[in-house]
Scaffold this active site. Structure first.
Site, PDB file in Angstrom:
ATOM      1  CG  ASP A  13      -2.087   0.910   1.110  1.00 37.88           C
ATOM      2  OD1 ASP A  13      -2.382   1.357  -0.012  1.00 37.88           O
ATOM      3  OD2 ASP A  13      -2.725   1.186   2.141  1.00 37.88           O
ATOM      4  NE  ARG A  17      -1.617   6.479   1.103  1.00 37.87           N
ATOM      5  CZ  ARG A  17      -1.692   5.682   2.151  1.00 37.87           C
ATOM      6  NH1 ARG A  17      -1.436   6.151   3.362  1.00 37.87           N
ATOM      7  NH2 ARG A  17      -2.015   4.415   2.006  1.00 37.87           N
ATOM      8  CB  SER A  58      -8.589  -6.467  -3.910  1.00 37.55           C
ATOM      9  OG  SER A  58      -9.259  -5.243  -4.143  1.00 37.55           O
ATOM     10  CB  THR A  59     -12.819  -9.128  -5.589  1.00 38.20           C
ATOM     11  OG1 THR A  59     -12.784  -8.976  -4.162  1.00 38.20           O
ATOM     12  CG2 THR A  59     -12.348 -10.525  -5.945  1.00 38.20           C
ATOM     13  CD  GLU A  60     -12.980  -6.313  -2.111  1.00 39.29           C
ATOM     14  OE1 GLU A  60     -13.755  -7.217  -1.711  1.00 39.29           O
ATOM     15  OE2 GLU A  60     -11.751  -6.497  -2.263  1.00 39.29           O
ATOM     16  CG  ASN A  61      -7.931  -3.113  -6.173  1.00 40.97           C
ATOM     17  OD1 ASN A  61      -6.927  -3.808  -6.047  1.00 40.97           O
ATOM     18  ND2 ASN A  61      -8.269  -2.206  -5.260  1.00 40.97           N
ATOM     19  NE  ARG A 181      -8.472  -0.078   4.986  1.00 44.82           N
ATOM     20  CZ  ARG A 181      -8.015   1.171   5.017  1.00 44.82           C
ATOM     21  NH1 ARG A 181      -7.756   1.750   6.183  1.00 44.82           N
ATOM     22  NH2 ARG A 181      -7.799   1.844   3.898  1.00 44.82           N
ATOM     23  CD  GLU A 194       2.327 -13.447  15.749  1.00 38.63           C
ATOM     24  OE1 GLU A 194       2.295 -12.285  16.200  1.00 38.63           O
ATOM     25  OE2 GLU A 194       1.811 -14.422  16.341  1.00 38.63           O
TER      26      GLU A 194
END
Length: 226
Positions: A13, A17, A58-61, A181, A194
């Site tokens: 991620d 930015r 991701s599937t959301e992308n 998250r 972990e």
């Protein structure tokens, strides 16, 4: 804590930015992100890690703008051709985890070709989660068992229906850029992983940052509920 670490999962991620901070177009952040992945993969090999998985798309992308999705697909096709020979030389086996719908025939052919060409490499495995979502993976696994007429679903049977059941569960899940998250990544497989979070933006991640994450992992005690 075990004295080995087999599988590290990465949520890469902060590419956009990183580019914005430098006044660059966002695609330059993605290019820098690919370079960071190369550096991290080489470091992982040096540290004896056998599996690196990355949350590439991701599937959301798919909900991003059509222009951005198109740029990402173009970037994938570009690097799939550019880097394959180099990864072959380094003994990297590349595998993909994700749903098959929404993926174009051209992309699907590229995915299959890469897996076939690298299937005999055994130095390290790079798992690219492409059109992947943890909830979708679990849903697909359940539906496969229902279609097979399984009367009672057990954890073992469900695990065997995951996209890559032979790959060990991730020991460590790393997310960059300060987000706290996991965004639907390795929901089933990461039940006892972990977690390690860093403010470092993904294009700035590399050997030093990976060592920090691994060092943090070895400082912990994994009890698995015992």
């Amino acid at each position: 804590m075990e004295n080995t670490i087999r599988h590290i999962g990465l949520i890469m991620d902060g590419n956009r930015r990183w580019a914005k901070k430098r006044g660059l177009p966002q695609i330059m952040g993605w290019h820098a992100g690919v370079k960071a992945l190369e550096n991290t993969l080489r470091a992982a090999k040096e540290f004896g890690v056998k599996y690196i998985s990355v949350y590439a798309f991701s599937t959301e992308n798919w909900n991003r703008s059509a222009e951005e999705v198109s740029q990402l697909m173009g970037l994938f096709k570009f690097y799939a051709k550019l880097k394959l020979r180099e990864l072959m030389k380094e003994g990297v086996r590349i595998r993909f985890a994700g749903a098959s719908d929404m993926v174009s025939a051209e992309i699907a052919e590229i995915l299959h070709g890469i897996e076939e060409k690298t299937k005999d490499n055994d130095v390290i495995q790079l798992i690219v989660c492409f059109n992947y979502g943890g909830r979708r993976e679990i849903t697909d696994a359940v539906n496969n068992l229902l279609k097979a007429g399984v009367a009672e679903i057990t954890e073992a049977e469900l695990s065997r229906q995951m996209y890559l059941p032979d790959v060990p569960d991730p020991d460590l899940l790393v997310r960059t850029s300060g987000e706290l998250r996991m965004s639907n990544f390795w929901i089933w497989e990461g039940a006892y992983s972990e977690y390690y979070f860093t403010d470092t933006l993904w294009p700035d991640f590399g050997k030093e940052e990976l060592k920090k994450a691994i060092d943090s992992y070895f400082e912990r005690s994994r009890r698995y509920g015992k």
